[in-house]
Design a protein around this motif. Structure first.
Motif, mmCIF file in Angstrom:
data_model
loop_
_atom_site.group_PDB
_atom_site.id
_atom_site.type_symbol
_atom_site.label_atom_id
_atom_site.label_comp_id
_atom_site.label_asym_id
_atom_site.label_seq_id
_atom_site.Cartn_x
_atom_site.Cartn_y
_atom_site.Cartn_z
ATOM 1 N N VAL A 73 0.857 -1.182 0.000
ATOM 2 C CA VAL A 73 0.000 0.000 0.000
ATOM 3 C C VAL A 73 0.893 1.232 0.000
ATOM 4 N N GLU A 74 0.564 2.166 -0.876
ATOM 5 C CA GLU A 74 1.338 3.404 -0.943
ATOM 6 C C GLU A 74 0.446 4.602 -0.644
ATOM 7 N N SER A 75 0.891 5.441 0.266
ATOM 8 C CA SER A 75 0.185 6.686 0.584
ATOM 9 C C SER A 75 0.899 7.821 -0.125
ATOM 10 N N ARG A 76 0.154 8.489 -1.025
ATOM 11 C CA ARG A 76 0.761 9.579 -1.784
ATOM 12 C C ARG A 76 -0.319 10.572 -2.194
ATOM 13 N N ASN A 77 -0.023 11.841 -1.978
ATOM 14 C CA ASN A 77 -0.967 12.905 -2.326
ATOM 15 C C ASN A 77 -2.330 12.687 -1.669
ATOM 16 N N GLY A 78 -2.311 12.221 -0.413
ATOM 17 C CA GLY A 78 -3.544 12.015 0.326
ATOM 18 C C GLY A 78 -4.369 10.839 -0.129
ATOM 19 N N GLN A 79 -3.763 9.908 -0.861
ATOM 20 C CA GLN A 79 -4.503 8.774 -1.417
ATOM 21 C C GLN A 79 -3.769 7.472 -1.106
ATOM 22 N N ASP A 80 -4.518 6.445 -0.670
ATOM 23 C CA ASP A 80 -3.955 5.122 -0.383
ATOM 24 C C ASP A 80 -4.333 4.164 -1.506
ATOM 25 N N ASP A 81 -3.332 3.633 -2.212
ATOM 26 C CA ASP A 81 -3.581 2.718 -3.325
ATOM 27 C C ASP A 81 -2.714 1.475 -3.204
ATOM 28 N N ILE A 82 -3.141 0.409 -3.895
ATOM 29 C CA ILE A 82 -2.372 -0.827 -3.973
ATOM 30 C C ILE A 82 -1.382 -0.713 -5.121
ATOM 31 N N CYS A 83 -0.127 -1.016 -4.855
ATOM 32 C CA CYS A 83 0.919 -0.972 -5.871
ATOM 33 C C CYS A 83 1.669 -2.295 -5.891
ATOM 34 N N ILE A 84 2.390 -2.541 -6.984
ATOM 35 C CA ILE A 84 3.248 -3.711 -7.081
ATOM 36 C C ILE A 84 4.606 -3.274 -7.616
ATOM 37 N N VAL A 85 5.626 -4.060 -7.279
ATOM 38 C CA VAL A 85 6.964 -3.813 -7.798
ATOM 39 C C VAL A 85 7.663 -5.160 -7.951
ATOM 40 N N ASP A 86 8.447 -5.294 -9.012
ATOM 41 C CA ASP A 86 9.201 -6.524 -9.256
ATOM 42 C C ASP A 86 10.307 -6.645 -8.215
ATOM 43 N N ARG A 87 10.406 -7.785 -7.600
ATOM 44 C CA ARG A 87 11.421 -8.000 -6.572
ATOM 45 C C ARG A 87 12.832 -7.842 -7.123
ATOM 46 N N ARG A 88 13.015 -8.089 -8.423
ATOM 47 C CA ARG A 88 14.342 -8.034 -9.039
ATOM 48 C C ARG A 88 14.717 -6.632 -9.495
ATOM 49 N N GLY A 89 13.780 -5.678 -9.345
ATOM 50 C CA GLY A 89 14.054 -4.303 -9.737
ATOM 51 C C GLY A 89 12.998 -3.784 -10.689
ATOM 52 N N GLY A 90 13.052 -2.495 -10.946
ATOM 53 C CA GLY A 90 12.070 -1.887 -11.838
ATOM 54 C C GLY A 90 11.211 -0.879 -11.109
ATOM 55 N N ALA A 91 10.431 -0.137 -11.891
ATOM 56 C CA ALA A 91 9.584 0.907 -11.325
ATOM 57 C C ALA A 91 8.305 0.320 -10.753
ATOM 58 N N PRO A 92 7.811 0.847 -9.634
ATOM 59 C CA PRO A 92 6.523 0.408 -9.080
ATOM 60 C C PRO A 92 5.389 0.747 -10.037
ATOM 61 N N ARG A 93 4.298 -0.010 -9.906
ATOM 62 C CA ARG A 93 3.116 0.234 -10.734
ATOM 63 C C ARG A 93 1.880 0.187 -9.858
ATOM 64 N N ARG A 94 0.965 1.150 -10.063
ATOM 65 C CA ARG A 94 -0.284 1.179 -9.319
ATOM 66 C C ARG A 94 -1.245 0.125 -9.871
ATOM 67 N N VAL A 95 -1.869 -0.607 -8.961
ATOM 68 C CA VAL A 95 -2.923 -1.548 -9.340
ATOM 69 C C VAL A 95 -4.284 -0.900 -9.147
ATOM 70 N N THR A 96 -4.409 -0.053 -8.138
ATOM 71 C CA THR A 96 -5.625 0.742 -7.948
ATOM 72 C C THR A 96 -5.244 2.215 -7.971
ATOM 73 N N ASP A 97 -6.165 3.041 -8.414
ATOM 74 C CA ASP A 97 -5.930 4.476 -8.477
ATOM 75 C C ASP A 97 -7.279 5.176 -8.364
ATOM 76 N N ASP A 98 -7.728 5.365 -7.132
ATOM 77 C CA ASP A 98 -9.038 5.957 -6.893
ATOM 78 C C ASP A 98 -9.031 6.663 -5.541
ATOM 79 N N PRO A 99 -10.004 7.529 -5.286
ATOM 80 C CA PRO A 99 -10.032 8.274 -4.016
ATOM 81 C C PRO A 99 -10.285 7.403 -2.792
ATOM 82 N N ALA A 100 -10.791 6.172 -2.989
ATOM 83 C CA ALA A 100 -11.062 5.293 -1.850
ATOM 84 C C ALA A 100 -9.754 4.926 -1.152
ATOM 85 N N SER A 101 -9.850 4.595 0.137
ATOM 86 C CA SER A 101 -8.686 4.160 0.897
ATOM 87 C C SER A 101 -8.524 2.651 0.721
#
Length: 240
Positions: A73-101
């Motif tokens: 879970v990432e908290s950013r800009n007042g928003q809590d979303d589910i994110c994923i990142v490859d364990r071997r490296g790489g940029a994180p990616r949002r799985v959810t992107d909405d105003p809900a917590s």
């Protein structure tokens, strides 16, 4: 039991054990907004993620069934979303992107979806999000709120818990001891204060079933002690 490692945690939050790696030789834990692995044989610790808590505030880490992807879970800009990142490296990616917590992700055994708890309109329900970009779907709802913990190995069952807070305002006559209910709304009404002329009561109210995380951001309402009287809202985000 066997002591594997002693961690120096002075000045930091306590580490939280999160996952086993397949084969059982490594465990993973969450500590100070990052994810770590600990070898059960050598006691060696490796930092799996390298987040800067000043930019991101990650938490609730979970390792995918194949051990290659980390959900959090990432908290950013007042928003809590589910994110994923490859364990071997790489940029994180949002799985959810909405105003809900959105919080507390749990992997489905197929590794293609994540179940999580999402708070919408003051109620916590269980949703499923798809890693291929499909629209998240609500799959479970209860009045008391639903908090996902895990998914069974065959993917057919969800382990979750629920909680429910309720509080209403009452009055009692000092001489007779007779009681009368003043509020009966869904949710909790509490911390009343009666005006000097006894014509109105001001109080704090929270809609929904779980008041503890919302107690600093509640409705401030006022009404007559008459149970049939309506309420007037003074603030949508108040405390005490």
């Amino acid at each position: 039991s066997k002591l594997i490692k002693t961690l120096e945690t002075e000045g930091k939050t306590a580490p939280v054990l999160k996952d086993w790696e397949r084969g059982g030789s490594t465990v993973f834990y969450e500590w100070d907004h990052n994810f770590y692995s600990l070898s059960l044989t050598s006691g060696e610790i490796a930092r799996v993620t390298n987040f800067d808590a000043g930019v991101r505030v990650p938490r609730n880490f979970r390792l995918s069934p194949d051990g290659l992807t980390i959900a959090y879970v990432e908290s950013r800009n007042g928003q809590d979303d589910i994110c994923i990142v490859d364990r071997r490296g790489g940029a994180p990616r949002r799985v959810t992107d909405d105003p809900a917590s959105d919080r507390v992700p749990a992997w489905h055994p197929d590794g293609k979806r994540l179940l999580y708890t999402s708070e919408r309109d003051g109620v916590e329900s269980i949703y499923v999000a798809y890693l291929d970009g499909g629209q998240p779907e609500q799959i479970m709802f209860e009045d008391g709120g639903c908090y996902v913990s895990d998914v069974s190995a065959d993917g057919s069952k969800i382990l979750y818990h629920t909680s429910k807070d309720e509080a209403d305002l009452w009055e009692v006559e000092v001489e007779s001891g007779r009681e009368r209910q003043i509020t009966s709304d869904i949710g909790s009404e509490f911390w009343p204060s009666v005006s000097h002329d006894s014509a109105k009561i001001v109080f704090q109210a929270i809609k929904g079933a779980n008041i503890a995380p919302k107690i600093l951001h509640a409705l401030i309402l006022t009404k007559s002690p008459d149970a049939r009287a309506g309420e007037e809202q003074l603030s949508a985000d108040g405390y005490a």
